[in-house]
Design a protein around this motif. Structure first.
Motif, PDB file in Angstrom:
ATOM      1  N   MET A 165       0.845  -1.212   0.000  1.00 37.52           N
ATOM      2  CA  MET A 165       0.000   0.000   0.000  1.00 37.52           C
ATOM      3  C   MET A 165       0.876   1.256   0.000  1.00 37.52           C
ATOM      4  N   SER A 166       0.439   2.283  -0.689  1.00 31.07           N
ATOM      5  CA  SER A 166       1.281   3.467  -0.879  1.00 31.07           C
ATOM      6  C   SER A 166       1.317   4.354   0.368  1.00 31.07           C
ATOM      7  N   THR A 167       2.291   5.252   0.382  1.00 31.25           N
ATOM      8  CA  THR A 167       2.495   6.114   1.555  1.00 31.25           C
ATOM      9  C   THR A 167       1.232   6.855   1.948  1.00 31.25           C
ATOM     10  N   ALA A 168       0.634   7.543   0.938  1.00 37.49           N
ATOM     11  CA  ALA A 168      -0.497   8.398   1.275  1.00 37.49           C
ATOM     12  C   ALA A 168      -1.617   7.613   1.952  1.00 37.49           C
ATOM     13  N   ARG A 169      -1.890   6.411   1.426  1.00 36.91           N
ATOM     14  CA  ARG A 169      -3.019   5.667   1.978  1.00 36.91           C
ATOM     15  C   ARG A 169      -2.706   5.023   3.319  1.00 36.91           C
ATOM     16  N   ARG A 170      -1.413   4.806   3.571  1.00 36.28           N
ATOM     17  CA  ARG A 170      -1.062   4.143   4.816  1.00 36.28           C
ATOM     18  C   ARG A 170      -1.193   5.086   6.007  1.00 36.28           C
ATOM     19  N   ILE A 171      -1.113   6.401   5.736  1.00 39.53           N
ATOM     20  CA  ILE A 171      -1.102   7.298   6.883  1.00 39.53           C
ATOM     21  C   ILE A 171      -2.517   7.535   7.387  1.00 39.53           C
ATOM     22  N   ASP A 172      -2.612   7.708   8.676  1.00 43.25           N
ATOM     23  CA  ASP A 172      -3.911   7.775   9.339  1.00 43.25           C
ATOM     24  C   ASP A 172      -4.864   8.808   8.775  1.00 43.25           C
ATOM     25  N   PRO A 173      -4.385  10.061   8.536  1.00 38.77           N
ATOM     26  CA  PRO A 173      -5.358  11.063   8.091  1.00 38.77           C
ATOM     27  C   PRO A 173      -6.099  10.629   6.835  1.00 38.77           C
ATOM     28  N   TRP A 174      -5.441   9.844   5.999  1.00 40.71           N
ATOM     29  CA  TRP A 174      -6.101   9.403   4.762  1.00 40.71           C
ATOM     30  C   TRP A 174      -7.333   8.558   5.108  1.00 40.71           C
ATOM     31  N   GLN A 175      -7.116   7.633   6.059  1.00 44.84           N
ATOM     32  CA  GLN A 175      -8.247   6.785   6.454  1.00 44.84           C
ATOM     33  C   GLN A 175      -9.326   7.592   7.158  1.00 44.84           C
ATOM     34  N   ASP A 204      -9.865  19.566   9.599  1.00 44.39           N
ATOM     35  CA  ASP A 204      -8.765  19.209  10.510  1.00 44.39           C
ATOM     36  C   ASP A 204      -7.989  18.023   9.952  1.00 44.39           C
ATOM     37  N   ALA A 205      -8.737  17.044   9.455  1.00 42.12           N
ATOM     38  CA  ALA A 205      -8.060  15.848   8.924  1.00 42.12           C
ATOM     39  C   ALA A 205      -7.238  16.204   7.684  1.00 42.12           C
ATOM     40  N   LEU A 206      -7.741  17.136   6.880  1.00 40.12           N
ATOM     41  CA  LEU A 206      -6.956  17.549   5.701  1.00 40.12           C
ATOM     42  C   LEU A 206      -5.656  18.229   6.131  1.00 40.12           C
ATOM     43  N   PHE A 207      -5.743  19.087   7.154  1.00 40.02           N
ATOM     44  CA  PHE A 207      -4.514  19.752   7.628  1.00 40.02           C
ATOM     45  C   PHE A 207      -3.560  18.725   8.257  1.00 40.02           C
ATOM     46  N   GLU A 208      -4.165  17.732   8.911  1.00 38.80           N
ATOM     47  CA  GLU A 208      -3.317  16.681   9.483  1.00 38.80           C
ATOM     48  C   GLU A 208      -2.596  15.915   8.365  1.00 38.80           C
ATOM     49  N   ALA A 245      -1.739  17.183   5.533  1.00 38.91           N
ATOM     50  CA  ALA A 245      -0.649  18.058   5.069  1.00 38.91           C
ATOM     51  C   ALA A 245       0.551  17.954   6.002  1.00 38.91           C
ATOM     52  N   ARG A 246       0.278  17.857   7.295  1.00 39.22           N
ATOM     53  CA  ARG A 246       1.400  17.752   8.255  1.00 39.22           C
ATOM     54  C   ARG A 246       2.060  16.381   8.130  1.00 39.22           C
ATOM     55  N   ALA A 247       1.240  15.355   7.945  1.00 42.18           N
ATOM     56  CA  ALA A 247       1.799  13.994   7.863  1.00 42.18           C
ATOM     57  C   ALA A 247       2.729  13.854   6.655  1.00 42.18           C
ATOM     58  N   VAL A 248       2.438  14.578   5.576  1.00 48.40           N
ATOM     59  CA  VAL A 248       3.329  14.486   4.398  1.00 48.40           C
ATOM     60  C   VAL A 248       4.443  15.524   4.466  1.00 48.40           C
ATOM     61  N   GLN A 249       4.522  16.200   5.603  1.00 51.27           N
ATOM     62  CA  GLN A 249       5.594  17.179   5.867  1.00 51.27           C
ATOM     63  C   GLN A 249       5.603  18.319   4.859  1.00 51.27           C
ATOM     64  N   LEU A 250       4.411  18.816   4.629  1.00 51.59           N
ATOM     65  CA  LEU A 250       4.288  19.928   3.683  1.00 51.59           C
ATOM     66  C   LEU A 250       5.182  21.103   4.074  1.00 51.59           C
ATOM     67  N   GLU A 251       5.184  21.428   5.371  1.00 49.30           N
ATOM     68  CA  GLU A 251       5.954  22.620   5.772  1.00 49.30           C
ATOM     69  C   GLU A 251       7.447  22.438   5.506  1.00 49.30           C
ATOM     70  N   LEU A 261      -5.556  21.537  -0.696  1.00 50.49           N
ATOM     71  CA  LEU A 261      -6.171  20.419   0.026  1.00 50.49           C
ATOM     72  C   LEU A 261      -7.601  20.167  -0.452  1.00 50.49           C
ATOM     73  N   LEU A 262      -8.290  21.246  -0.821  1.00 49.51           N
ATOM     74  CA  LEU A 262      -9.661  21.050  -1.341  1.00 49.51           C
ATOM     75  C   LEU A 262      -9.615  20.272  -2.659  1.00 49.51           C
ATOM     76  N   ASN A 263      -8.608  20.521  -3.479  1.00 48.91           N
ATOM     77  CA  ASN A 263      -8.490  19.739  -4.715  1.00 48.91           C
ATOM     78  C   ASN A 263      -8.230  18.266  -4.404  1.00 48.91           C
ATOM     79  N   VAL A 264      -7.408  18.016  -3.394  1.00 49.99           N
ATOM     80  CA  VAL A 264      -7.163  16.631  -2.966  1.00 49.99           C
ATOM     81  C   VAL A 264      -8.475  16.007  -2.476  1.00 49.99           C
ATOM     82  N   TRP A 265      -9.192  16.755  -1.692  1.00 48.95           N
ATOM     83  CA  TRP A 265     -10.458  16.279  -1.100  1.00 48.95           C
ATOM     84  C   TRP A 265     -11.430  15.796  -2.187  1.00 48.95           C
ATOM     85  N   TYR A 266     -11.610  16.614  -3.217  1.00 48.80           N
ATOM     86  CA  TYR A 266     -12.566  16.218  -4.259  1.00 48.80           C
ATOM     87  C   TYR A 266     -11.994  15.145  -5.173  1.00 48.80           C
TER      88      TYR A 266
END
Ligand code: F6P
Length: 541
Positions: free
Chosen positions: A1-11, A61-65, A67-73, A318-323
């Motif tokens: 399973m890929s990185t993005a899906r493995r991280i909690d905020p995705w689920q 909140d989950a979308l911002f999480e 972003a943090r989980a993928v180390q956007l900053e 993040l809204l683009n990711v969401w949709y």
């Protein structure tokens, strides 16, 4: 399973989607009287109202999480500081340095690039002042009245878009034209009616090898030379180049003094504020160009410093990711309510789709989620009388970015009020729709009711600014640049390369050789062979 899906905020987001998918925007607005205040942010002259999105506090909140989980900053800071974030090409992606103030220090391989940026800006300023004032003369001594930019992709779309967007600020005594297509009619139409001895060609090409641009540049040189008995000295007065490849510029016959440099850390689609913007500067003047850079920089600083929750590019990304990833949306419509922004959607197509049209993660593995959306659009209100029907009543969910300004540059009767009434009304109609009960109450016959119902619940952003100024344009472009970057971080892809355009280029050269050498044996697939043979016959080769 890929990185993005493995991280909690995705689920967590999948669960939020399941919940919000059943909720109507009408309910979300009823439940929260402060929704608009909660979901409106301002930065760098832009006001983003994202309350008409299918989100609530928990999903955001989950979308911002995420972003943090993928180390956007951290990744953002790496980009700003000149790290080689475009690792497949071993390059930094430092378009933000193009608009940094003169006293900033940004190092690439230990060298501060800001003084070089400002030296080229000064060279551009001197040249554009000379052209605008008439001091720069053509070979016959006449002043320049026509500027023809020859370029393609990022060396065309940014200058064209800026020319249209800032036309109101342009010097109307100068005619600006653009040639991009290798279709010869593009060049012929661009020079139709122009006096060669009043025409300046700007050859814009980062690599100075692009087939379309070099073919057009050679035709331009032939056109000029044919008008002056082949006197090659004319080239120096009628050609300048914008490139990172100064040797190739010289080999073409353009003197170094007439070359405006930029650097490999400027991507083509991120280059409209580099030397590639020379036509823009000539049109609007150096001070207005600097205002545009200040607008870019203001949005850069906002992206760099504002907390994620307040950060316009982050929210939009993040809204683009969401949709795209949770609602299954395939496209985003960009709908400027400003005729001057008519080429903005086309500009954004390269920015968004060349950047995020990737299916391989940074570690080389294939993604198992969707990445970049298809961006498209047209100015409102024209689009309303064309494709909006599908957005309102079709089966697809298409998030929309509405863009509008409070003040018209050229006030005329009720036009501006009606323009703004339309954009505001469209966002309302998409979000809240019209129920069967409302349709019946309007007296519609029963059989027509289902046809006249608007389900609503169609999301949109409302991006508003005071006036279409050079600064507002700069911050708008930077807003989308950083939104693209935010999405790329979530998807773990490199938004700064474009290997996907290479194969077509290689094959075109091979096919061109085969067309021009008709005896050459064809060794493609049957369909490709047949197409080449058909063309050879049609042309009598
Ligand atoms: O074909 C893609 C591309 O490389 C773009 O990324 C770029 O903006 C365009 O071609 C033009 O390239 P150049 O400025 O080198 O002529």
């Amino acid at each position: 399973m890929s990185t993005a899906r493995r991280i909690d905020p995705w689920q967590a987001l999948q669960k939020h989607h399941a919940r919000l998918d059943k909720l109507h925007l009408r309910t979300l607005f009823e439940q929260d009287p402060r929704r608009v205040q909660r979901y409106t942010r301002e930065a760098a002259g832009w006001r983003l109202d994202y309350s008409k999105h299918r989100i609530d506090a928990a999903s955001l909140d989950a979308l911002f999480e995420l972003a943090r989980a993928v180390q956007l900053e951290a990744r953002r800071d790496a980009m700003f500081s000149g790290e080689k974030v475009n690792f497949t090409e071993h390059r930094a992606a430092l378009h933000t340095a193009l608009r940094a103030p003169a006293d900033a220090v940004i190092l690439v391989d230990g060298v501060n690039v800001v003084p070089e940026v400002h030296a080229v800006l000064a060279q551009m300023r001197a040249f554009s002042d000379a052209v605008r004032s008439g001091a720069w003369r053509g070979h016959s001594g006449r002043p320049i009245r026509n500027i023809v930019n020859i370029g393609i992709g990022g060396s065309d779309l940014g200058p064209v878009m800026a020319h249209e967007a800032l036309r109101w600020y342009g010097d109307r005594r100068l005619a600006l034209r653009f040639v991009s297509n290798i279709d010869g009619t593009d060049f012929q139409e661009a020079v139709r009616g122009l006096r060669p001895d009043e025409t300046l060609f700007i050859v814009a090409s980062k690599t100075f090898t692009t087939l379309e641009t070099m073919t057009n540049a050679h035709s331009a040189r032939d056109w000029l030379l044919a008008s002056c008995g082949g006197d090659k000295r004319a080239v120096a007065r009628h050609f300048v180049a914008l490139s990172t490849n100064l040797d190739a510029v010289e080999a073409f016959g353009i003197a170094r003094a007439n070359a405006f440099a930029f650097w490999d850390w400027v991507g083509g689609r991120y280059s409209m504020d580099s030397a590639i913007g020379l036509s823009t500067m000539i049109a609007i003047g150096a001070p207005a160009f600097m205002d545009m850079l200040a607008g870019f920089h203001a949005m850069d600083e906002h992206f760099r410093q504002a907390p994620l929750e307040q950060n316009l590019p982050v929210i939009m990304g993040l809204l683009n990711v969401w949709y795209g990833n949770f609602f299954g949306s395939e496209t985003v419509a960009v709908l400027p309510y400003a005729q001057y922004l008519k080429r903005f959607p086309a500009y954004l197509q390269q920015l968004t789709m060349e950047s995020n049209g990737k299916s391989v993660r940074r570690d080389g593995k294939r993604v198992d989620y969707t990445t970049g959306a298809v961006f498209w659009g047209e100015p409102g209100t024209n689009g309303q009388h064309s494709f909006y029907q599908l957005i309102h009543q079709g089966t697809r969910l298409i998030p929309c970015d509405f863009i509008a300004f409070a003040h018209a540059l050229e006030p005329l009767g009720r036009h501006q009020d009606l323009l703004l009434a339309n954009v505001i009304a469209q966002a309302e109609a998409l979000a809240f729709g019209k129920s069967a009960a409302q349709v019946r109450a309007e007296g519609a016959p029963a059989a027509l009711v289902p046809h006249k119902v608007f389900e609503g619940n169609r999301p949109s952003s409302l991006l508003l600014a005071d006036k279409l100024t050079p600064a507002a344009l700069g911050s708008l472009v930077a807003l989308y640049e950083h939104s693209v970057f935010t999405q790329a971080c979530v998807w773990d892809i490199n938004p700064f390369d474009q290997w996907g355009v290479e194969l077509g280029k290689q094959l075109a050269l091979r096919v061109a050789g085969e067309i021009e050498a008709p005896r050459k044996r064809l060794q493609h697939d049957a369909s490709t062979n047949a197409a080449i043979q058909w063309y050879r016959q049609a042309r009598g080769h």
